[in-house]
Design a protein around this motif. Structure first.
Motif, mmCIF file in Angstrom:
data_model
loop_
_atom_site.group_PDB
_atom_site.id
_atom_site.type_symbol
_atom_site.label_atom_id
_atom_site.label_comp_id
_atom_site.label_asym_id
_atom_site.label_seq_id
_atom_site.Cartn_x
_atom_site.Cartn_y
_atom_site.Cartn_z
ATOM 1 N N GLY A 121 -98.874 -77.614 14.525
ATOM 2 C CA GLY A 121 -99.413 -78.661 13.665
ATOM 3 C C GLY A 121 -100.775 -78.394 13.077
ATOM 4 N N SER A 122 -101.432 -77.336 13.496
ATOM 5 C CA SER A 122 -102.796 -77.074 13.023
ATOM 6 C C SER A 122 -102.837 -76.702 11.548
ATOM 7 N N MET A 123 -101.736 -76.139 11.040
ATOM 8 C CA MET A 123 -101.681 -75.709 9.641
ATOM 9 C C MET A 123 -100.702 -76.554 8.821
ATOM 10 N N LEU A 124 -100.369 -77.718 9.332
ATOM 11 C CA LEU A 124 -99.465 -78.620 8.615
ATOM 12 C C LEU A 124 -100.269 -79.349 7.535
ATOM 13 N N LYS A 125 -100.573 -78.619 6.484
ATOM 14 C CA LYS A 125 -101.486 -79.109 5.443
ATOM 15 C C LYS A 125 -100.759 -79.930 4.382
ATOM 16 N N GLU A 126 -101.551 -80.724 3.647
ATOM 17 C CA GLU A 126 -100.980 -81.591 2.623
ATOM 18 C C GLU A 126 -100.258 -80.791 1.537
ATOM 19 N N LYS A 127 -100.821 -79.658 1.125
ATOM 20 C CA LYS A 127 -100.213 -78.842 0.072
ATOM 21 C C LYS A 127 -98.810 -78.398 0.471
ATOM 22 N N PHE A 128 -98.670 -77.919 1.693
ATOM 23 C CA PHE A 128 -97.366 -77.490 2.181
ATOM 24 C C PHE A 128 -96.384 -78.663 2.198
ATOM 25 N N CYS A 129 -96.827 -79.805 2.660
ATOM 26 C CA CYS A 129 -95.949 -80.981 2.743
ATOM 27 C C CYS A 129 -95.491 -81.429 1.362
ATOM 28 N N TYR A 130 -96.413 -81.494 0.420
ATOM 29 C CA TYR A 130 -96.036 -81.906 -0.940
ATOM 30 C C TYR A 130 -95.047 -80.924 -1.567
ATOM 31 N N GLU A 131 -95.326 -79.622 -1.411
ATOM 32 C CA GLU A 131 -94.468 -78.611 -2.029
ATOM 33 C C GLU A 131 -93.052 -78.642 -1.472
ATOM 34 N N THR A 132 -92.916 -78.799 -0.189
ATOM 35 C CA THR A 132 -91.588 -78.723 0.441
ATOM 36 C C THR A 132 -90.852 -80.056 0.451
ATOM 37 N N LEU A 133 -91.553 -81.129 0.790
ATOM 38 C CA LEU A 133 -90.879 -82.423 0.910
ATOM 39 C C LEU A 133 -90.493 -82.999 -0.446
ATOM 40 N N SER A 134 -91.198 -82.610 -1.484
ATOM 41 C CA SER A 134 -90.873 -83.121 -2.816
ATOM 42 C C SER A 134 -89.523 -82.608 -3.308
ATOM 43 N N VAL A 135 -89.042 -81.497 -2.747
ATOM 44 C CA VAL A 135 -87.732 -80.960 -3.136
ATOM 45 C C VAL A 135 -86.751 -80.994 -1.959
ATOM 46 N N SER A 136 -87.082 -81.777 -0.938
ATOM 47 C CA SER A 136 -86.220 -81.937 0.245
ATOM 48 C C SER A 136 -85.853 -80.598 0.875
#
Length: 365
Positions: A121-136
């Motif tokens: 979880g230390s590198m679970l950054k917002e950029k990664f979440c937006y990029e991946t979760l936005s396309v499921s």
């Protein structure tokens, strides 16, 4: 405690065609070689920024290795064509340290493979979440967080105390982004029960619930025989008040949050109930950060279980090649009692044991 995700069981029974192919193959290599994994664990990165006291793969050396993204994406496309259904990015390092991790996950998504992450979880950054979760692109993310206080977290994870707050913040932000994007990605957490942390489990359950996690898993430690760290080798859960713990954890269950206490896994933390591993080398595989493909992560470094390397060979060449045939022959008489207890394929093997050796009167359904 409801386990709708089946984390304390197995899901091999949802793949009847693959099981039928395995059963029909028997001793016929030409048929057996065509049975590809349902699930593959990939280690995109050999390095980890934590030094957890329980780390199973510390013997791999935390090398600063990163899988080449283009090669990996090519192999992922081959996996999809071969019938691989899922990839978990985890392994000997922290996957999210790989700079192209989002790109790789999205590639898997568009190839038709389900992906998941186990991370500190230390590198679970917002950029990664937006990029991946936005396309499921991700089915689930599970954060390994093995304490409910900064001090205990420091001792178990081998990092500074302030990292505890960083990880909690990252989890909370990931949940908010998931909700903002209306993503179906499940965001969970996991605590490995240890003498230092077991009494903190109810506190952690409250924290995870309040952050908006979908679940908290409580699971037993499983000693890897090759691990350098031996501090928990003889852990005895009979010395823990598990009844008190389950009763207190159950209070946190609601429609939105579940504590999944892996009772079955705790009960299986002794001897295996089968003689041979039927899952290897069929239903899963492991790829290291150096690109080596192993039939089982229990035997990393063991040439008998090394099937090939994704830098030098295609998936077909590896999976239908001579080294896998030799491993297939080896496993026919390889006593599973010497393997790691509570391994990833343990419950699958219990199921396959019954398929392979059915009880009397099975036609009276």
């Amino acid at each position: 405690m409801e386990d709708k995700f089946g984390l304390d069981a197995h899901k091999l029974n949802y793949h009847p065609r693959r099981i039928a192919d395995w059963l029909e193959a028997g001793d016929d290599w030409e048929k057996a070689k065509k049975i590809y994994p349902i699930y593959i664990e990939i280690s995109p990165c050999g390095f980890c920024n934590h030094r957890c006291s329980f780390c199973a793969l510390d013997f791999m050396g935390y090398k600063k290795l990163f899988l080449d993204a283009d090669i990996l994406k090519r192999r992922i496309e081959e996996m999809a064509e071969a019938g691989v259904k899922s990839i978990m990015f985890a392994g000997e390092g922290e996957s999210l340290l790989h700079r192209k991790m989002a790109e790789i996950a999205i590639c898997a998504k568009y190839a038709g493979i389900d992906t998941a992450f186990t991370t500190n979880g230390s590198m679970l950054k917002e950029k990664f979440c937006y990029e991946t979760l936005s396309v499921s692109a991700i089915e689930w993310i599970k954060v390994s967080i093995n304490a409910a206080t900064a001090g205990t977290y420091q001792r178990i994870h081998g990092v500074s105390e302030n990292q505890f707050a960083v990880v909690l913040s990252n989890i909370g932000n990931a949940v908010k982004i998931k909700e903002e994007l209306k993503s179906s990605c499940v965001i969970g957490s996991q605590m490995l029960l240890l003498p230092e942390n077991w009494q903190e489990a109810p506190v952690l359950a409250a924290i995870m619930r309040d952050l908006g996690c979908d679940y908290l898993v409580i699971k037993p430690h499983s000693q890897h025989p090759l691990s350098i760290g031996k501090g928990y080798e003889n852990i005895n859960y009979d010395n823990f008040d598990l009844v008190w713990l389950k009763e207190n954890l159950d209070k946190f269950n609601s429609g939105d949050f579940k504590v999944i206490f892996r009772s079955e896994a705790f009960s299986r933390s002794h001897d295996k109930q089968y003689s041979f591993c039927y899952s290897v080398p069929f239903f899963w595989a492991y790829i290291t950060a150096s690109g080596d493909v192993y039939a089982c992560s229990m035997f990393l470094g063991d040439e008998r279980f090394l099937l090939g390397n994704i830098y030098r060979s295609s998936l077909k060449e590896i999976w239908e090649g001579e080294k896998r045939r030799q491993n297939w022959l080896l496993l026919k008489n390889f006593f599973a009692g010497n393997c790691r207890k509570n391994c990833r394929m343990d419950v699958c093997n219990l199921f396959l044991e019954k398929i392979k050796n059915p009880p009397p009167h099975v036609n009276f359904i």
